[in-house]
Scaffold this active site. Structure first.
Site, mmCIF file in Angstrom:
data_model
loop_
_atom_site.group_PDB
_atom_site.id
_atom_site.type_symbol
_atom_site.label_atom_id
_atom_site.label_comp_id
_atom_site.label_asym_id
_atom_site.label_seq_id
_atom_site.Cartn_x
_atom_site.Cartn_y
_atom_site.Cartn_z
ATOM 1 N N GLU A 99 38.243 34.320 28.584
ATOM 2 C CA GLU A 99 39.160 33.750 27.587
ATOM 3 C C GLU A 99 40.539 34.408 27.678
ATOM 4 O O GLU A 99 41.557 33.743 27.565
ATOM 5 C CB GLU A 99 38.574 33.917 26.176
ATOM 6 C CG GLU A 99 39.413 33.226 25.107
ATOM 7 C CD GLU A 99 38.642 32.952 23.816
ATOM 8 O OE1 GLU A 99 37.498 33.414 23.690
ATOM 9 O OE2 GLU A 99 39.203 32.272 22.943
ATOM 10 N N GLN B 262 31.699 27.537 21.428
ATOM 11 C CA GLN B 262 31.492 28.983 21.492
ATOM 12 C C GLN B 262 31.306 29.529 20.085
ATOM 13 O O GLN B 262 32.255 29.610 19.315
ATOM 14 C CB GLN B 262 32.705 29.606 22.166
ATOM 15 C CG GLN B 262 32.634 31.107 22.297
ATOM 16 C CD GLN B 262 33.764 31.623 23.187
ATOM 17 O OE1 GLN B 262 34.138 30.972 24.153
ATOM 18 N NE2 GLN B 262 34.314 32.773 22.855
HETATM 19 C C1 LIG Z 1 42.494 27.582 16.154
HETATM 20 C C2 LIG Z 1 41.382 28.589 16.273
HETATM 21 C C3 LIG Z 1 40.277 28.314 17.064
HETATM 22 C C4 LIG Z 1 39.230 29.219 17.165
HETATM 23 N N1 LIG Z 1 38.140 28.900 17.926
HETATM 24 C C5 LIG Z 1 37.083 29.741 17.955
HETATM 25 C C6 LIG Z 1 35.888 29.375 18.654
HETATM 26 O O1 LIG Z 1 35.791 28.306 19.272
HETATM 27 N N2 LIG Z 1 34.833 30.219 18.610
HETATM 28 C C7 LIG Z 1 34.889 31.423 17.950
HETATM 29 O O2 LIG Z 1 33.900 32.140 17.961
HETATM 30 N N3 LIG Z 1 36.003 31.789 17.266
HETATM 31 C C8 LIG Z 1 37.095 30.985 17.265
HETATM 32 N N4 LIG Z 1 38.232 31.349 16.560
HETATM 33 C C9 LIG Z 1 38.219 32.582 15.767
HETATM 34 C C10 LIG Z 1 39.081 33.716 16.330
HETATM 35 O O3 LIG Z 1 38.428 34.310 17.405
HETATM 36 C C11 LIG Z 1 39.318 34.682 15.155
HETATM 37 O O4 LIG Z 1 40.187 34.043 14.262
HETATM 38 C C12 LIG Z 1 39.900 35.982 15.601
HETATM 39 O O5 LIG Z 1 38.922 36.715 16.275
HETATM 40 C C13 LIG Z 1 40.444 36.791 14.416
HETATM 41 O O6 LIG Z 1 39.462 36.963 13.448
HETATM 42 P P1 LIG Z 1 39.725 36.660 11.910
HETATM 43 O O7 LIG Z 1 40.291 35.315 11.799
HETATM 44 O O8 LIG Z 1 38.480 36.988 11.183
HETATM 45 O O9 LIG Z 1 40.870 37.695 11.514
HETATM 46 P P2 LIG Z 1 40.674 39.227 11.176
HETATM 47 O O10 LIG Z 1 39.773 39.843 12.156
HETATM 48 O O11 LIG Z 1 40.379 39.347 9.739
HETATM 49 O O12 LIG Z 1 42.144 39.759 11.460
HETATM 50 C C14 LIG Z 1 43.194 39.589 10.543
HETATM 51 C C15 LIG Z 1 44.393 40.334 11.068
HETATM 52 O O13 LIG Z 1 44.104 41.716 11.201
HETATM 53 C C16 LIG Z 1 44.390 42.173 12.498
HETATM 54 N N5 LIG Z 1 43.464 43.245 12.861
HETATM 55 C C17 LIG Z 1 42.107 43.223 12.773
HETATM 56 N N6 LIG Z 1 41.621 44.390 13.210
HETATM 57 C C18 LIG Z 1 42.667 45.152 13.580
HETATM 58 C C19 LIG Z 1 42.806 46.470 14.138
HETATM 59 N N7 LIG Z 1 41.747 47.233 14.387
HETATM 60 N N8 LIG Z 1 44.035 46.923 14.409
HETATM 61 C C20 LIG Z 1 45.129 46.155 14.167
HETATM 62 N N9 LIG Z 1 45.058 44.907 13.660
HETATM 63 C C21 LIG Z 1 43.849 44.418 13.373
HETATM 64 C C22 LIG Z 1 44.256 40.933 13.363
HETATM 65 O O14 LIG Z 1 45.009 41.052 14.561
HETATM 66 C C23 LIG Z 1 44.813 39.873 12.456
HETATM 67 O O15 LIG Z 1 46.216 39.859 12.512
HETATM 68 C C24 LIG Z 1 39.299 30.459 16.462
HETATM 69 C C25 LIG Z 1 40.418 30.743 15.679
HETATM 70 C C26 LIG Z 1 41.445 29.833 15.570
HETATM 71 C C27 LIG Z 1 42.621 30.182 14.712
#
Ligand SMILES: Cc1cc2nc3c(=O)[nH]c(=O)nc-3n(C[C@H](O)[C@H](O)[C@H](O)COP(=O)(O)OP(=O)(O)OC[C@H]3O[C@@H](n4cnc5c(N)ncnc54)[C@H](O)[C@@H]3O)c2cc1C
Lengths: 281, 361
Positions: A242, A124
């Protein structure tokens, strides 16, 4: 006894019969490639026993049963601890989305069955360096090329991309439209020219996720799974699956401790949880 | 008072600079793959800086620093997740010798502990709050097993709480003949090992009720040192969470602007400051009748602060937080390990409640 209970008994009996071959104990000490191969064999056996794609329509190769049946099976399956983790994303979101949104039904059926049998894996491709929580911020570009498309950009955190044959992709087709209106949803071939996959080491010392680079990758218009500019709603459909899946996934609840033990294979820096670490607080 | 505080501050700042030069995240990550490994550059520096000598009295070639003064250094060590548990584990032996050792034993071992030539460890079963009952003392010998001893993979000498013929015995033994069964743990840099004693000669430091009381006093002193380390770890996590929250953008603004993140970091900050204050308070109560109570409070605050900050800092970092390279898992591993090494929270809750009840009687 209710129909679901009967079903669950049948599942339990089948799972018990394959435990020596696929159970948690059989996995101890396996390298990841061996574990993956065992997983493929397990999925094939599961499909042949009639437990593959429990809640997917019969028309695409599923069993046409309810989510309750699926849950009943999974609760039993978690106890067995077979190597299903590599297929969690694949069968969780991309495959059901393909069964729902692909217009070529014969192709969709072929892919679904291959995925259910563990022969093919889907990933994905949503998140990017600058688009995680803020998914509508994806930047990976989809540019028209005649009737078809070319994709360029980067995805991040893509689970099991290194083992994937196909992926579902959210891309920006119209940079001038409002953020969630300019997106289009495709499926893509992970072996296509211009796709580069780089595994990332996680805190548990395993490489469960990847960076994926797209360098002018050709994608046919028939690979589109949404209207042009309508990608966000298919992305939301994906995330709705999901959301419910994370509550039933292996590793949730009581079984997670044995699952953790298994993940920390001997010789891995992730280590086994120490006896006290597992019980202390 | 003022000059003392300045001196403490300077000690801590020097420690911080030395640690920044000597201990880096990639360095520690590399060691994580080798169970039982010691981060030699850290230990060499600790000896050269006199940290191993800090809590040994001057009469035995130590520096005779107060717990609070050395606590400031432990805080910096914790901030860096520096690897080698010996400062805390050796301290148990130092403390037991000062409180209960014969003069000849002190002269024999304390100078070597001060120089770091001798490494100490302790198996006190959290004062029998975690009774292991697997180690016996009889006829001047220890027999049996002391499970999961921090620093046990490298230690030369240990204080142990064992079951004697008429009740508990606090004993001290050189570990030459002891077999070490190292096992993988989530924090391999703690050198955790089961110590198997095949009838090893040992000296008695205390017996009966005096032995358990002595063990608890040693544990309390270790707990304060450890609480400084935990508070330092928590402080680093607060800063890293803050820095990330200011730099990372989502939905067109820094994530720190969202309540979900900013309240989380405020909570982390509160907990980490409470842990630090409780550690300072406990260190000031050294030698006072309520020392054990203050130590228990510091330990409980520090466990909660470090655990919570480690977990929440990963959450604030999103996907980046769970990567190997970020090294945030080093804090998670250390937080969980330190929360258990000297006995888990539940044991210290009992200790705290027992001291409060005794006060009420
Ligand atoms: C083990 C693992 C597997 C994954 N597998 C996939 C995959 O197969 N495909 C895929 O597409 N993605 C995948 N992901 C990505 C996952 O969807 C993202 O990590 C997630 O969407 C968070 O995005 P980010 O890491 O950029 O964190 P950020 O978006 O930068 O967030 C950082 C922090 O800020 C908080 N935050 C952000 N916006 C707000 C808001 N408006 N209000 C309050 N808090 C907020 C978040 O909750 C988090 O605590 C995976 C992630 C992990 C860790």
């Amino acid at each position: 006894m209710s129909e679901v209970e009967t079903y669950r008994d049948r599942a339990r009996a089948w799972l018990a019969s394959v435990e020596p071959r696929f159970g948690a104990a059989a996995r101890l000490g396996l390298r990841e490639d061996e574990d993956l191969a065992l997983g493929r064999a397990y999925l094939r056996a599961r499909y042949e026993a009639g437990f593959g794609g429990i809640d997917l329509p019969v028309e695409v190769g599923g069993q046409g049963l309810s989510a309750v049946h699926k849950r009943a099976f999974e609760l039993e399956e978690i106890a067995l601890g077979p190597p299903t983790v590599y297929f969690g994303i694949s069968l969780g979101m991309p495959v059901p989305i393909v069964t729902r949104f692909a217009s070529d039904r014969a192709w969709a059926r072929e892919r679904t069955i291959a995925a259910l049998r563990g022969e093919e894996i889907w990933c994905q491709l949503f998140s990017e360096p600058a688009a995680g929580s803020d998914l509508a911020g994806v930047r990976l570009k989809a540019k028209r090329h005649g009737a078809d498309w070319r994709l360029s950009g980067q995805k991040l955190w893509t689970s099991w991309a290194q083992y994937s044959d196909y992926g579902v992709i959210l891309a920006r087709s119209d940079p001038s439209a409002p953020k969630n209106k300019g997106l289009t949803y495709f499926w893509g071939d992970m072996r296509a020219r211009g796709v580069t996959v780089r595994p990332i080491r996680l805190a548990n010392a395993h490489h469960d996720v990847c960076e994926v680079f797209f360098d002018d990758v050709e994608v046919g218009d028939h690979q589109r799974l949404s209207e042009v500019g309508g990608g966000f709603s298919v992305a939301m459909a994906t995330l709705m699956i999901e959301r419910y899946l994370s509550r039933t996934a292996p590793g949730s609840g009581r079984r997670s401790i044995s699952f953790c033990r298994l993940r920390g294979r001997p010789g891995s820096p992730a280590g086994r949880p120490s006896r006290t670490a597992a019980s202390g607080r | 008072m003022v000059s003392l505080d300045l001196e403490r501050l300077e000690l801590a700042q020097n420690a911080r600079r030395s640690l920044e030069r000597t201990v880096s995240t990639p360095d520690i990550l590399a060691h994580l793959g080798t169970p039982g490994a010691v981060h030699e550059p850290f230990w060499t520096m600790a000896r050269a800086q006199g940290w191993s000598a800090a809590l040994v009295p001057e009469a035995y070639e130590g520096l005779g620093l107060s717990l609070g003064a050395f606590g400031g250094i432990a805080f910096e060590i914790g901030r860096r997740v520096a690897g080698a548990p010996f400062l805390t584990t050796s301290y148990a032996v130092i403390r037991a010798l000062i409180g209960h050792g014969r003069e000849s034993d002190r002269q024999r071992w304390l100078p070597a502990l001060a120089s770091g030539a001798l490494i100490g460890s302790a198996a006190l079963g959290a004062g029998h709050g975690l009774a292991h009952g697997s180690l016996r003392f009889s006829g001047g010998r220890l027999d049996g097993i002391a499970p999961g001893v921090a620093g046990g993979a490298q230690a030369d000498i240990a204080v142990v709480l064992a079951d004697g013929e008429d009740g508990p015995v606090l004993a001290i033994a050189e570990l030459g003949p002891v077999r070490r069964r190292r096992f993988d743990s989530i924090d391999t840099l703690r050198g955790t090992a089961d110590l198997i004693f095949p009838e090893v000669a040992a000296g008695v430091l205390a017996r009966g009720r005096e032995a358990t009381e002595a063990a608890l006093d040693v544990l309390a002193a270790q707990a304060v040192l450890c609480a400084f380390e935990q508070a330092g770890g928590a402080a680093d996590l607060v800063e890293r969470a803050r820095d990330h929250a200011c730099a990372r953008k989502a939905f067109g603004q820094p994530i720190g602007a969202f309540q979900g993140i900013k309240h989380k970091i405020a909570t982390m900050y509160g907990l980490s400051e409470l842990a630090r204050a409780a550690s300072e308070h406990a260190a000031l109560r050294e030698g006072a009748p309520d020392f054990r109570q203050a130590a228990a409070a510091a330990r409980l605050q520090a466990i909660e602060a470090y655990d919570t900050c480690a977990r929440e800092c990963v959450q604030v970092h999103g996907g980046t937080g769970v990567t190997w390279e970020s090294g945030l898992h080093l804090h998670l591993r250390r937080a969980r390990t330190l929360a258990i090494e000297l006995g888990p929270a539940i044991v210290w809750e009992d200790i705290l409640i027992n001291t409060l009840l005794a006060e009420g009687r």
